[in-house]
Design an enzyme around this catalytic site. Structure first.
Site, PDB file in Angstrom:
ATOM      1  N   LYS A   1       0.836  -1.192   0.000  1.00 57.48           N
ATOM      2  CA  LYS A   1       0.000   0.000   0.000  1.00 57.48           C
ATOM      3  C   LYS A   1       0.885   1.262   0.000  1.00 57.48           C
ATOM      4  O   LYS A   1       2.105   1.174   0.227  1.00 57.48           O
ATOM      5  CB  LYS A   1      -0.918  -0.043   1.228  1.00 57.48           C
ATOM      6  CG  LYS A   1      -1.937  -1.203   1.179  1.00 57.48           C
ATOM      7  CD  LYS A   1      -2.778  -1.227   2.449  1.00 57.48           C
ATOM      8  CE  LYS A   1      -3.905  -2.233   2.376  1.00 57.48           C
ATOM      9  NZ  LYS A   1      -4.733  -2.213   3.611  1.00 57.48           N
TER      10      LYS A   1
ATOM     11  N   TYR B   1     -12.276  -3.444  -3.566  1.00 60.13           N
ATOM     12  CA  TYR B   1     -12.911  -3.565  -2.243  1.00 60.13           C
ATOM     13  C   TYR B   1     -14.435  -3.532  -2.369  1.00 60.13           C
ATOM     14  O   TYR B   1     -15.110  -2.862  -1.583  1.00 60.13           O
ATOM     15  CB  TYR B   1     -12.432  -2.438  -1.328  1.00 60.13           C
ATOM     16  CG  TYR B   1     -11.045  -2.639  -0.748  1.00 60.13           C
ATOM     17  CD1 TYR B   1     -10.668  -3.853  -0.173  1.00 60.13           C
ATOM     18  CD2 TYR B   1     -10.110  -1.603  -0.742  1.00 60.13           C
ATOM     19  CE1 TYR B   1      -9.396  -4.031   0.377  1.00 60.13           C
ATOM     20  CE2 TYR B   1      -8.836  -1.769  -0.183  1.00 60.13           C
ATOM     21  CZ  TYR B   1      -8.495  -2.990   0.366  1.00 60.13           C
ATOM     22  OH  TYR B   1      -7.243  -3.162   0.927  1.00 60.13           O
TER      23      TYR B   1
ATOM     24  N   PHE C   1     -16.118   3.063   7.226  1.00 62.41           N
ATOM     25  CA  PHE C   1     -14.715   3.478   7.112  1.00 62.41           C
ATOM     26  C   PHE C   1     -14.241   3.558   5.658  1.00 62.41           C
ATOM     27  O   PHE C   1     -13.086   3.920   5.406  1.00 62.41           O
ATOM     28  CB  PHE C   1     -13.799   2.540   7.918  1.00 62.41           C
ATOM     29  CG  PHE C   1     -13.826   1.099   7.466  1.00 62.41           C
ATOM     30  CD1 PHE C   1     -13.074   0.663   6.380  1.00 62.41           C
ATOM     31  CD2 PHE C   1     -14.596   0.164   8.149  1.00 62.41           C
ATOM     32  CE1 PHE C   1     -13.099  -0.656   5.965  1.00 62.41           C
ATOM     33  CE2 PHE C   1     -14.625  -1.172   7.741  1.00 62.41           C
ATOM     34  CZ  PHE C   1     -13.885  -1.576   6.648  1.00 62.41           C
TER      35      PHE C   1
ATOM     36  N   ARG D   1      -1.739 -14.783   4.195  1.00 60.26           N
ATOM     37  CA  ARG D   1      -2.539 -14.159   5.250  1.00 60.26           C
ATOM     38  C   ARG D   1      -1.811 -14.274   6.595  1.00 60.26           C
ATOM     39  O   ARG D   1      -1.807 -13.343   7.393  1.00 60.26           O
ATOM     40  CB  ARG D   1      -3.920 -14.805   5.348  1.00 60.26           C
ATOM     41  CG  ARG D   1      -4.819 -14.545   4.166  1.00 60.26           C
ATOM     42  CD  ARG D   1      -5.262 -13.111   4.024  1.00 60.26           C
ATOM     43  NE  ARG D   1      -6.177 -12.672   5.061  1.00 60.26           N
ATOM     44  CZ  ARG D   1      -6.829 -11.515   5.052  1.00 60.26           C
ATOM     45  NH1 ARG D   1      -6.652 -10.658   4.043  1.00 60.26           N
ATOM     46  NH2 ARG D   1      -7.634 -11.164   6.026  1.00 60.26           N
TER      47      ARG D   1
ATOM     48  N   THR E   1      -5.646  -7.679  10.458  1.00 61.46           N
ATOM     49  CA  THR E   1      -5.991  -6.406   9.796  1.00 61.46           C
ATOM     50  C   THR E   1      -5.592  -5.199  10.634  1.00 61.46           C
ATOM     51  O   THR E   1      -5.047  -4.219  10.124  1.00 61.46           O
ATOM     52  CB  THR E   1      -7.512  -6.356   9.519  1.00 61.46           C
ATOM     53  OG1 THR E   1      -7.876  -7.487   8.727  1.00 61.46           O
ATOM     54  CG2 THR E   1      -7.903  -5.072   8.813  1.00 61.46           C
TER      55      THR E   1
ATOM     56  N   ARG F   1       2.550  -6.859   9.182  1.00 62.83           N
ATOM     57  CA  ARG F   1       1.871  -5.756   9.875  1.00 62.83           C
ATOM     58  C   ARG F   1       2.354  -5.617  11.311  1.00 62.83           C
ATOM     59  O   ARG F   1       2.505  -4.495  11.823  1.00 62.83           O
ATOM     60  CB  ARG F   1       0.353  -5.967   9.831  1.00 62.83           C
ATOM     61  CG  ARG F   1      -0.237  -5.682   8.450  1.00 62.83           C
ATOM     62  CD  ARG F   1      -1.669  -6.138   8.345  1.00 62.83           C
ATOM     63  NE  ARG F   1      -2.290  -5.757   7.079  1.00 62.83           N
ATOM     64  CZ  ARG F   1      -3.428  -6.276   6.628  1.00 62.83           C
ATOM     65  NH1 ARG F   1      -4.048  -7.219   7.330  1.00 62.83           N
ATOM     66  NH2 ARG F   1      -3.932  -5.877   5.474  1.00 62.83           N
TER      67      ARG F   1
ATOM     68  N   ASN G   1      -1.654   0.085   7.296  1.00 61.86           N
ATOM     69  CA  ASN G   1      -1.212  -1.281   7.611  1.00 61.86           C
ATOM     70  C   ASN G   1      -0.393  -1.950   6.507  1.00 61.86           C
ATOM     71  O   ASN G   1      -0.297  -3.172   6.429  1.00 61.86           O
ATOM     72  CB  ASN G   1      -2.380  -2.145   8.094  1.00 61.86           C
ATOM     73  CG  ASN G   1      -3.471  -2.297   7.054  1.00 61.86           C
ATOM     74  OD1 ASN G   1      -3.363  -1.766   5.962  1.00 61.86           O
ATOM     75  ND2 ASN G   1      -4.513  -3.040   7.397  1.00 61.86           N
TER      76      ASN G   1
ATOM     77  N   HIS H   1      -1.719  -5.459   1.498  1.00 60.03           N
ATOM     78  CA  HIS H   1      -2.959  -6.192   1.266  1.00 60.03           C
ATOM     79  C   HIS H   1      -2.599  -7.616   0.876  1.00 60.03           C
ATOM     80  O   HIS H   1      -1.613  -7.834   0.176  1.00 60.03           O
ATOM     81  CB  HIS H   1      -3.754  -5.551   0.118  1.00 60.03           C
ATOM     82  CG  HIS H   1      -4.831  -6.448  -0.410  1.00 60.03           C
ATOM     83  ND1 HIS H   1      -6.032  -6.607   0.232  1.00 60.03           N
ATOM     84  CD2 HIS H   1      -4.861  -7.274  -1.490  1.00 60.03           C
ATOM     85  CE1 HIS H   1      -6.770  -7.483  -0.442  1.00 60.03           C
ATOM     86  NE2 HIS H   1      -6.081  -7.902  -1.497  1.00 60.03           N
TER      87      HIS H   1
ATOM     88  N   GLU I   1      -9.248 -10.731  -7.771  1.00 64.46           N
ATOM     89  CA  GLU I   1      -8.364  -9.568  -7.662  1.00 64.46           C
ATOM     90  C   GLU I   1      -7.248  -9.613  -8.714  1.00 64.46           C
ATOM     91  O   GLU I   1      -6.892  -8.587  -9.295  1.00 64.46           O
ATOM     92  CB  GLU I   1      -7.753  -9.510  -6.258  1.00 64.46           C
ATOM     93  CG  GLU I   1      -8.786  -9.177  -5.186  1.00 64.46           C
ATOM     94  CD  GLU I   1      -8.243  -9.366  -3.770  1.00 64.46           C
ATOM     95  OE1 GLU I   1      -7.025  -9.634  -3.620  1.00 64.46           O
ATOM     96  OE2 GLU I   1      -9.039  -9.266  -2.815  1.00 64.46           O
TER      97      GLU I   1
HETATM   98  P1  IDP Z   1      -7.625  -7.084   5.257  1.00 66.54           P
HETATM   99  O1  IDP Z   1      -6.844  -5.999   4.561  1.00 66.54           O
HETATM  100  O2  IDP Z   1      -6.898  -7.605   6.474  1.00 66.54           O
HETATM  101  O3  IDP Z   1      -8.070  -8.174   4.322  1.00 66.54           O
HETATM  102  P2  IDP Z   1     -10.335  -5.956   5.148  1.00 66.54           P
HETATM  103  O4  IDP Z   1     -11.425  -6.201   6.135  1.00 66.54           O
HETATM  104  O5  IDP Z   1     -10.479  -6.550   3.774  1.00 66.54           O
HETATM  105  O6  IDP Z   1      -8.961  -6.421   5.850  1.00 66.54           O
HETATM  106  O7  IDP Z   1     -10.173  -4.373   5.039  1.00 66.54           O
HETATM  107  C1  IDP Z   1      -9.424  -3.797   4.008  1.00 66.54           C
HETATM  108  C2  IDP Z   1      -8.639  -2.644   4.553  1.00 66.54           C
HETATM  109  O8  IDP Z   1      -9.545  -1.635   5.020  1.00 66.54           O
HETATM  110  C3  IDP Z   1      -7.785  -2.969   5.784  1.00 66.54           C
HETATM  111  O9  IDP Z   1      -6.529  -3.515   5.442  1.00 66.54           O
HETATM  112  C4  IDP Z   1      -7.678  -1.615   6.466  1.00 66.54           C
HETATM  113  O10 IDP Z   1      -6.654  -0.803   5.867  1.00 66.54           O
HETATM  114  C5  IDP Z   1      -9.037  -0.990   6.176  1.00 66.54           C
HETATM  115  N1  IDP Z   1      -9.976  -1.237   7.287  1.00 66.54           N
HETATM  116  C6  IDP Z   1     -10.595  -2.393   7.598  1.00 66.54           C
HETATM  117  N2  IDP Z   1     -11.378  -2.255   8.691  1.00 66.54           N
HETATM  118  C7  IDP Z   1     -11.256  -0.974   9.080  1.00 66.54           C
HETATM  119  C8  IDP Z   1     -11.815  -0.207  10.162  1.00 66.54           C
HETATM  120  O11 IDP Z   1     -12.607  -0.708  10.977  1.00 66.54           O
HETATM  121  N3  IDP Z   1     -11.423   1.099  10.238  1.00 66.54           N
HETATM  122  C9  IDP Z   1     -10.560   1.667   9.348  1.00 66.54           C
HETATM  123  N4  IDP Z   1     -10.013   0.980   8.334  1.00 66.54           N
HETATM  124  C10 IDP Z   1     -10.341  -0.327   8.187  1.00 66.54           C
END
Ligand code: IDP
Length: 166
Positions: free
Chosen positions: A20, A60, A68, A101, A107, A118, A128, A131, A142
């Site tokens: 990212k 996404y 968010f 993963r 996350t 992370r 973070n 992805h 994807e």
């Molecule tokens: P992942 O990246 O671990 O697969 P996802 O739920 O697919 O997690 O979320 C995508 C991205 O969205 C996360 O990596 C993070 O940067 C952001 N994100 C997810 N949940 C939240 C939240 O509750 N608040 C703010 N950002 C979030």
């Protein structure tokens, strides 16, 4: 019936990893690629680009309605990082989706274990660093979204083709 563990279909499994914008700005790309290389996965696709809002929302698609999402969009495509460059990387290998993963970690970086990407490089959910596709189906979707077929290379590892001859 019994099937051998490393069947061909397993070995060709692929996943999408993205570094990212914060990871690129912090010059972590090399270290992140190194972790997947040393784990033994094969790099089959790599590109650097600036993600548009449109492609991000396709990527996404399941998160578009989350509260968010605007923050996520700002993180990935605009906002304080000025020029949001990311790297998209496709890795191939046995169970690479699940392994990635685990390597990437939770996350929320505050919950991510030390030793994960992370957990080692970040402390905020909107910074973070990486992805990783979360399922086989997600990975296929994807990879198709971000790469053309001809951009993914099938290549043989040099060490597998070495013989005794010099
Ligand atoms: P992942 O990246 O671990 O697969 P996802 O739920 O697919 O997690 O979320 C995508 C991205 O969205 C996360 O990596 C993070 O940067 C952001 N994100 C997810 N949940 C939240 C939240 O509750 N608040 C703010 N950002 C979030």
């Amino acid at each position: 019936g019994h099937r051998a563990a490393g069947s061909k279909s397993d070995v060709r499994e692929r996943t999408l990893i993205a570094v990212k914008p914060d990871g690129v700005q912090r010059r972590l790309v090399g270290q992140i690629i190194q972790r997947f290389e040393q784990r033994g996965f094969k790099l089959v696709g790599l590109k650097m680009l600036q993600v548009s809002d449109d492609l991000l929302s396709q990527h996404y698609c399941e998160l578009r309605t989350k509260p968010f999402y605007p923050r996520l969009q700002e993180y990935m495509t605009s906002g304080p990082l000025l020029s949001c460059v990311e790297y998209l990387i496709v890795w191939e290998g046995h169970k690479v989706v699940q392994a990635s993963r685990t390597m990437v970690g939770h996350t929320n970086p505050l919950e991510a274990q030390a030793g994960t990407i992370r957990g080692d490089f970040s402390f905020h959910i909107s910074r973070n660093v990486v992805h990783a596709s979360d399922s086989l189906e997600g990975a296929q979707r994807e990879i198709q979204l971000w790469f053309q077929k001809k951009e993914l290379l099938n290549w043989d590892c040099f060490d597998q083709t070495l013989t005794c001859e010099v």
